[in-house]
Design a protein around this motif. Structure first.
Motif, PDB file in Angstrom:
ATOM      1  N   MET A   1      16.818 -20.149  75.252  1.00  0.00           N
ATOM      2  CA  MET A   1      17.965 -21.038  75.454  1.00  0.00           C
ATOM      3  C   MET A   1      18.949 -20.610  74.335  1.00  0.00           C
ATOM      4  SD  MET A   1      18.883 -25.366  74.454  1.00  0.00           S
ATOM      5  CE  MET A   1      20.363 -25.747  75.145  1.00  0.00           C
ATOM      6  N   THR A   2      20.308 -20.238  75.244  1.00  0.00           N
ATOM      7  CA  THR A   2      21.507 -19.660  74.352  1.00  0.00           C
ATOM      8  C   THR A   2      21.586 -20.878  72.737  1.00  0.00           C
ATOM      9  OG1 THR A   2      22.274 -18.939  76.122  1.00  0.00           O
ATOM     10  CG2 THR A   2      23.503 -18.975  73.676  1.00  0.00           C
ATOM     11  N   ASN A   3      21.425 -20.100  72.234  1.00  0.00           N
ATOM     12  CA  ASN A   3      21.851 -20.626  70.797  1.00  0.00           C
ATOM     13  C   ASN A   3      22.978 -21.174  70.574  1.00  0.00           C
ATOM     14  OD1 ASN A   3      19.655 -20.914  69.331  1.00  0.00           O
ATOM     15  ND2 ASN A   3      19.266 -18.706  68.915  1.00  0.00           N
ATOM     16  N   ILE A   4      23.223 -22.378  70.174  1.00  0.00           N
ATOM     17  CA  ILE A   4      25.758 -22.924  70.018  1.00  0.00           C
ATOM     18  C   ILE A   4      25.657 -22.626  68.061  1.00  0.00           C
ATOM     19  CG2 ILE A   4      26.341 -25.110  70.329  1.00  0.00           C
ATOM     20  CD1 ILE A   4      24.342 -25.758  72.327  1.00  0.00           C
ATOM     21  N   ILE A   5      26.649 -22.249  68.704  1.00  0.00           N
ATOM     22  CA  ILE A   5      27.288 -22.028  67.333  1.00  0.00           C
ATOM     23  C   ILE A   5      28.550 -23.003  67.233  1.00  0.00           C
ATOM     24  CG2 ILE A   5      28.941 -20.178  65.528  1.00  0.00           C
ATOM     25  CD1 ILE A   5      25.449 -20.115  66.715  1.00  0.00           C
ATOM     26  N   SER A   6      28.999 -23.601  65.980  1.00  0.00           N
ATOM     27  CA  SER A   6      29.857 -24.841  65.605  1.00  0.00           C
ATOM     28  C   SER A   6      30.811 -24.257  64.898  1.00  0.00           C
ATOM     29  CB  SER A   6      28.878 -25.884  64.830  1.00  0.00           C
ATOM     30  OG  SER A   6      29.918 -27.048  64.719  1.00  0.00           O
ATOM     31  N   ILE A   7      31.852 -24.485  65.736  1.00  0.00           N
ATOM     32  CA  ILE A   7      33.504 -24.296  65.074  1.00  0.00           C
ATOM     33  C   ILE A   7      34.167 -24.112  64.605  1.00  0.00           C
ATOM     34  CG2 ILE A   7      34.902 -21.989  66.508  1.00  0.00           C
ATOM     35  CD1 ILE A   7      32.122 -20.701  65.954  1.00  0.00           C
ATOM     36  N   PHE A   8      34.331 -23.691  63.413  1.00  0.00           N
ATOM     37  CA  PHE A   8      34.887 -24.807  62.313  1.00  0.00           C
ATOM     38  C   PHE A   8      36.637 -24.540  61.956  1.00  0.00           C
ATOM     39  CE2 PHE A   8      36.439 -26.110  58.339  1.00  0.00           C
ATOM     40  CZ  PHE A   8      36.068 -27.321  57.941  1.00  0.00           C
ATOM     41  N   ASP A   9      37.254 -24.561  62.324  1.00  0.00           N
ATOM     42  CA  ASP A   9      39.108 -23.880  62.292  1.00  0.00           C
ATOM     43  C   ASP A   9      39.388 -24.805  61.207  1.00  0.00           C
ATOM     44  OD1 ASP A   9      41.528 -24.141  63.141  1.00  0.00           O
ATOM     45  OD2 ASP A   9      41.300 -21.917  63.515  1.00  0.00           O
ATOM     46  N   THR A  10      40.112 -24.122  60.591  1.00  0.00           N
ATOM     47  CA  THR A  10      40.424 -23.913  58.905  1.00  0.00           C
ATOM     48  C   THR A  10      41.786 -23.523  58.936  1.00  0.00           C
ATOM     49  OG1 THR A  10      40.323 -24.111  56.754  1.00  0.00           O
ATOM     50  CG2 THR A  10      39.514 -21.817  57.677  1.00  0.00           C
ATOM     51  N   THR A  11      42.855 -23.001  60.083  1.00  0.00           N
ATOM     52  CA  THR A  11      43.991 -22.602  60.214  1.00  0.00           C
ATOM     53  C   THR A  11      45.227 -23.552  58.911  1.00  0.00           C
ATOM     54  OG1 THR A  11      43.610 -21.323  62.157  1.00  0.00           O
ATOM     55  CG2 THR A  11      45.647 -20.990  61.917  1.00  0.00           C
ATOM     56  N   LEU A  12      45.351 -24.520  60.117  1.00  0.00           N
ATOM     57  CA  LEU A  12      45.971 -25.627  59.315  1.00  0.00           C
ATOM     58  C   LEU A  12      45.706 -25.650  58.104  1.00  0.00           C
ATOM     59  CD1 LEU A  12      45.797 -28.502  62.376  1.00  0.00           C
ATOM     60  CD2 LEU A  12      47.090 -25.815  61.906  1.00  0.00           C
ATOM     61  N   ARG A  13      44.676 -25.202  57.453  1.00  0.00           N
ATOM     62  CA  ARG A  13      44.105 -25.880  55.782  1.00  0.00           C
ATOM     63  C   ARG A  13      44.314 -24.135  54.745  1.00  0.00           C
ATOM     64  NH1 ARG A  13      41.259 -24.496  51.561  1.00  0.00           N
ATOM     65  NH2 ARG A  13      39.768 -24.420  53.292  1.00  0.00           N
ATOM     66  N   ASP A  14      43.481 -23.992  54.834  1.00  0.00           N
ATOM     67  CA  ASP A  14      42.873 -22.433  54.717  1.00  0.00           C
ATOM     68  C   ASP A  14      44.268 -21.413  54.840  1.00  0.00           C
ATOM     69  OD1 ASP A  14      42.276 -21.419  52.352  1.00  0.00           O
ATOM     70  OD2 ASP A  14      39.727 -21.302  52.652  1.00  0.00           O
ATOM     71  N   GLY A  15      44.440 -21.392  56.142  1.00  0.00           N
ATOM     72  CA  GLY A  15      45.653 -20.577  57.176  1.00  0.00           C
ATOM     73  C   GLY A  15      46.984 -20.735  56.101  1.00  0.00           C
ATOM     74  N   THR A  16      46.923 -21.743  55.806  1.00  0.00           N
ATOM     75  CA  THR A  16      48.162 -22.127  55.080  1.00  0.00           C
ATOM     76  C   THR A  16      48.313 -21.478  53.914  1.00  0.00           C
ATOM     77  OG1 THR A  16      48.750 -24.085  54.409  1.00  0.00           O
ATOM     78  CG2 THR A  16      49.017 -23.747  57.434  1.00  0.00           C
ATOM     79  N   GLN A  17      47.369 -20.898  53.247  1.00  0.00           N
ATOM     80  CA  GLN A  17      47.292 -20.725  52.316  1.00  0.00           C
ATOM     81  C   GLN A  17      48.354 -19.024  52.273  1.00  0.00           C
ATOM     82  OE1 GLN A  17      44.666 -21.693  49.073  1.00  0.00           O
ATOM     83  NE2 GLN A  17      44.451 -22.767  50.168  1.00  0.00           N
ATOM     84  N   GLY A  18      48.167 -18.399  53.198  1.00  0.00           N
ATOM     85  CA  GLY A  18      48.443 -17.809  53.822  1.00  0.00           C
ATOM     86  C   GLY A  18      50.398 -16.967  52.983  1.00  0.00           C
ATOM     87  N   GLU A  19      50.378 -15.453  52.546  1.00  0.00           N
ATOM     88  CA  GLU A  19      51.935 -15.713  52.516  1.00  0.00           C
ATOM     89  C   GLU A  19      52.713 -15.261  53.604  1.00  0.00           C
ATOM     90  OE1 GLU A  19      54.446 -11.998  49.655  1.00  0.00           O
ATOM     91  OE2 GLU A  19      52.341 -11.820  50.215  1.00  0.00           O
ATOM     92  N   GLY A  20      53.621 -16.997  53.323  1.00  0.00           N
ATOM     93  CA  GLY A  20      54.607 -16.291  54.549  1.00  0.00           C
ATOM     94  C   GLY A  20      54.672 -17.730  55.549  1.00  0.00           C
ATOM     95  N   ILE A  21      53.293 -18.322  55.903  1.00  0.00           N
ATOM     96  CA  ILE A  21      52.935 -19.047  56.472  1.00  0.00           C
ATOM     97  C   ILE A  21      53.501 -20.327  56.599  1.00  0.00           C
ATOM     98  CG2 ILE A  21      51.303 -20.062  57.511  1.00  0.00           C
ATOM     99  CD1 ILE A  21      50.002 -17.557  58.107  1.00  0.00           C
ATOM    100  N   SER A  22      54.294 -21.329  57.061  1.00  0.00           N
ATOM    101  CA  SER A  22      54.587 -23.071  55.645  1.00  0.00           C
ATOM    102  C   SER A  22      54.707 -23.509  57.249  1.00  0.00           C
ATOM    103  CB  SER A  22      55.927 -22.253  55.549  1.00  0.00           C
ATOM    104  OG  SER A  22      56.183 -23.541  55.477  1.00  0.00           O
ATOM    105  N   LEU A  23      54.372 -24.566  57.853  1.00  0.00           N
ATOM    106  CA  LEU A  23      53.893 -25.585  58.981  1.00  0.00           C
ATOM    107  C   LEU A  23      54.220 -26.838  58.850  1.00  0.00           C
ATOM    108  CD1 LEU A  23      50.766 -24.079  60.413  1.00  0.00           C
ATOM    109  CD2 LEU A  23      52.540 -23.312  60.812  1.00  0.00           C
ATOM    110  N   SER A  24      55.028 -27.152  59.770  1.00  0.00           N
ATOM    111  CA  SER A  24      55.853 -28.587  59.610  1.00  0.00           C
ATOM    112  C   SER A  24      54.330 -29.834  60.241  1.00  0.00           C
ATOM    113  CB  SER A  24      56.850 -29.042  60.419  1.00  0.00           C
ATOM    114  OG  SER A  24      56.601 -28.717  61.376  1.00  0.00           O
ATOM    115  N   ALA A  25      54.302 -30.193  59.764  1.00  0.00           N
ATOM    116  CA  ALA A  25      53.926 -31.587  59.979  1.00  0.00           C
ATOM    117  C   ALA A  25      53.537 -31.755  61.815  1.00  0.00           C
ATOM    118  CB  ALA A  25      53.656 -32.929  59.782  1.00  0.00           C
ATOM    119  N   ASP A  26      54.870 -31.315  62.687  1.00  0.00           N
ATOM    120  CA  ASP A  26      55.271 -31.006  64.185  1.00  0.00           C
ATOM    121  C   ASP A  26      54.194 -30.300  64.447  1.00  0.00           C
ATOM    122  OD1 ASP A  26      56.343 -33.789  64.696  1.00  0.00           O
ATOM    123  OD2 ASP A  26      58.351 -32.397  64.433  1.00  0.00           O
TER     124      ASP A  26
END
Length: 536
Positions: A1-26
Motif C-alpha cells: 500500500m502506498t504510504n501517505i504523507i501529510s502536507i503542512f503548508d506554512t506559506t501564510l506564516r513562515d513564508g511571509t517572513q521572507g524579504e519583500g513579502i507582505s500579505l493582506s488578510a484578503d
C-alpha cells in the motif's frame, strides 16, 4: 500500500517572513483557497493574536468551509508562568482552530541564551503547553526548533524535549532544521535514531540556507517522517523554506508516496504562479517542475529527439504538474525547433516547406537585429501565425502621440492613441505614471468596449536592455514584457532605438496574443473570424 504523507503548508506564516513579502488578510484568504484546492492537509495561517491581519484572517477563514485544517501558530508558555494564564495559548484556543503548532526550544544553547532559563523549566514549559492544548480539544503539533543542531550538541537533552511533548499528548513531533545547516546524511541518521526512541508520528521542517531544504526533506521522509512542512515556491526567511512545489511531485511521482490526488497535482503549476502574483514575487524561470523553463528546449538536437519521444529529454510529463513543454526558437535553433513549435500551434508545416525555410531566415534576421524569442513565446507564436496566414489583425494602429511634462516637480505622461477595431476608428487618451503606462492605459481604454475581459490582464514584468552599449543613449534597446491573467503568463518582445517604440511593439503583441482567446462583444455569431483565427 502506498504510504501517505501529510502536507503542512506554512506559506501564510513562515513564508511571509521572507524579504519583500507582505500579505493582506484578503491575500491570505485567496491563497488559503488555492492551497485547499491543491489538497494540502494543514494550512498554517499565522498567530491569531499577533497582529490585526492574522486576527482578521482567522475570523474570516471559518466562512470558507475549507477541507484543510486551518492551523494557528504560537510558542510554548512563558517561563515561570502557567499555560492557563498564557495570553498566546488562550488566543489560539479562542480562535476556534482545529489544530495548532507550538514552537519550543530543543537546543540547550538556545534555552540558556535566548530563553535565559533552566533546562528543567524549558521541559516544563513544553509539557504544560501541550497538555493545555489537548485539554482544550486542539490537535497539537510540536515544532522542535533547532532540533538537529541541538541533537548534535546535546542528544540526551534534545530527546528529552521530544519526550516531554509526546508525554503531554502532542499529535505530531516535527523536527526542525531551523538554521538550514544540516546535511541530508545527518538528517537521515538522526531521524532513524529518534524513531527508535519515540512512538509519536514525526514531521520535518527544513530551511534552505545550504540549498538543501528539499533534499533534507526527502531524506527525512526516507527515514520515516510522515508530515512534511514547507511553503509554495520556497518562500521564507533568509534563503527560504523547503519548496513544496519540488517536494510534492518528487514524493508522489518518484518515491511512490501519496500526497494529493493526481488531479490536484496537475494544479501545482497554476497554484505556484497564482501565489507568486499575489505575493508580488517573480518566479525564477528555471524553478523545477513549475518554472516557465522547467520543460523548455532550445538545442536543435534535443528538440529533434523529443519530437520522437519526450522522455529523451524530460524526466516526467509536464502535464502531470500542470506545466507544458516549450520549444525555444533562436538563431541557434534548427528546423526541428520551428517545425515542433508550429505543429504545437496546429500549423501544417514540414522541413521541405518553403515557408518554414523563410520564417527560419526571418527569425535569424530579427535576432541579429536584437530580438530574442526564446524569452518571448507570445511574440514568436504571433510571428509564426502571421507567416502561415493563420491570424489577421484584430486591431490596427493609426497613430499615437506622447506628451511628457514636468510640472511643479512632478512628471506627467499622457498618451493619445488612435486605433481601428473591425473598421471602427477609436480615439482615446489616458494618463499614466510613465509613458509606457500611459500607452498601456490608452490602448486598453480603446479596446475595452469591444473586449471587456481585457481588464483581467495586467503587466507583471517589464524589462529594458540596451543592445548597443557603445552607442550610449542612442543605442538600440530590447523591451521584454510579461503579462498575466492569473491563469496564464506570456511574454513579448520589441526592439527599437526608441524605447517608446520598442515598448509599444511589445505591448501590442501582448494585447494581440491575449485577444486571440477572447470573443468581441460585437460578434457573437462569428467569433472565430472576429478573433482573427482563420482555418486553412
Amino acid at each position: 500500500m502506498t504510504n501517505i504523507i501529510s502536507i503542512f503548508d506554512t506559506t501564510l506564516r513562515d513564508g511571509t517572513q521572507g524579504e519583500g513579502i507582505s500579505l493582506s488578510a484578503d491575500d491570505k484568504l485567496k491563497i488559503a483557497q488555492k492551497l485547499d484546492a491543491l489538497g494540502v492537509h494543514y494550512i498554517e495561517g499565522g498567530n491569531p493574536g499577533s497582529n490585526s491581519k492574522d486576527i482578521e484572517f482567522f475570523q474570516r477563514v471559518k466562512g470558507l468551509k475549507l477541507n484543510a485544517k486551518i492551523t494557528a501558530f504560537g510558542s510554548t508558555r512563558r517561563k515561570n508562568s502557567t499555560a492557563e494564564q498564557d495570553s498566546s495559548l488562550l488566543r489560539i484556543v479562542e480562535s476556534g482552530v482545529p489544530a495548532a503548532t507550538l514552537v519550543g526550544k530543543s537546543w540547550d544553547f538556545h534555552v540558556h541564551t535566548a530563553l535565559q532559563t533552566t533546562l528543567e523549566e524549558n521541559l516544563s514549559m513544553i509539557y504544560d503547553s501541550f497538555a493545555f492544548l489537548k485539554r482544550s480539544g486542539v490537535e497539537a503539533i510540536f515544532d522542535a526548533e533547532h532540533f538537529f543542531d541541538g541533537y548534535k550538541h546535546n542528544p540526551e537533552y534534545a530527546l528529552a524535549v521530544l519526550r516531554q511533548a509526546q508525554e503531554a499528548g502532542a499529535d505530531w513531533i516535527v523536527l526542525c532544521d531551523t538554521n538550514g545547516g544540516t546535511l541530508p546524511t545527518e538528517i537521515h541518521e538522526i531521524i532513524s535514531r529518534v524513531r527508535a526512541e519515540l512512538t509519536a508520528p514525526l514531521g520535518i521542517h527544513t530551511h534552505n540556507d545550504c540549498e538543501l531544504a528539499v533534499a533534507n526533506t526527502l531524506a527525512a521522509v526516507g527515514a520515516g517522517v510522515r508530515q512534511v512542512q514547507g511553503t509554495i515556491n520556497g518562500y521564507g526567511e533568509r534563503c527560504g523554506n523547503a519548496n513544496l512545489c519540488s517536494i510534492l511531485p518528487t514524493l508522489q511521482l518518484k518515491m511512490d508516496y501519496r500526497c494529493v490526488s493526481d488531479e490536484q497535482l496537475q494544479a501545482l503549476t497554476g497554484t505556484a504562479r497564482y501565489i507568486s502574483e499575489i505575493a508580488n514575487v517573480h518566479m525564477p524561470v528555471g524553478q523545477p517542475y513549475v518554472g516557465n523553463a522547467a520543460f523548455a528546449h532550445k538545442g536543435g538536437i534535443h528538440v529533434s529527439a523529443i519530437m520522437k519521444d519526450s522522455k529523451t529529454y524530460e524526466h516526467i510529463r509536464p502535464e502531470l504538474v500542470g506545466n507544458k513543454q516549450r520549444i525555444l526558437v533562436s538563431e541557434l535553433a534548427g528546423q526541428s525547433n520551428i517545425i515542433s513549435k508550429a505543429q504545437e500551434l496546429g500549423l501544417d508545416i514540414n522541413a521541405n516547406n518553403e515557408k518554414t525555410k523563410a520564417i527560419m531566415e526571418r527569425i535569424k534576421e530579427l535576432e541579429h537585429q536584437g530580438y530574442q524569442f526564446e524569452g518571448a513565446d507570445a511574440s514568436l507564436e504571433l510571428l509564426l501565425r502571421d507567416a502561415f496566414g493563420n491570424v489577421k489583425d484584430i486591431f490596427k494602429l493609426e497613430s499615437f502621440k506622447m506628451l511628457v511634462e514636468k510640472h511643479n516637480g512632478h512628471m506627467n505622461s499622457e498618451a493619445i492613441v488612435k486605433v481601428n477595431v473591425d473598421g471602427q476608428s477609436v480615439y482615446t487618451a489616458a494618463e499614466g505614471n510613465g509613458p509606457v503606462n500611459a500607452l498601456d492605459n490608452a490602448l486598453r481604454k480603446a479596446l475595452v468596449q469591444f473586449y471587456p475581459k481585457i481588464n483581467d490582464i495586467h503587466l507583471s514584468d517589464y524589462k529594458v536592455r540596451v543592445i548597443d552599449e557603445k552607442d550610449a543613449t542612442a543605442g538600440k534597446v530590447r523591451v521584454l514584457i510579461e503579462s498575466t491573467d492569473f491563469n496564464n503568463t506570456w511574454s513579448t518582445v520589441g526592439v527599437s532605438s526608441n524605447v517608446i517604440e520598442a515598448s509599444w511593439e511589445a505591448l501590442v503583441d501582448s494585447i494581440r496574443y491575449a485577444l486571440l482567446g477572447m470573443t468581441p462583444v460585437f460578434s457573437q455569431d462569428e467569433p472565430r473570424e472576429r478573433l482573427g483565427l482563420v482555418n486553412h
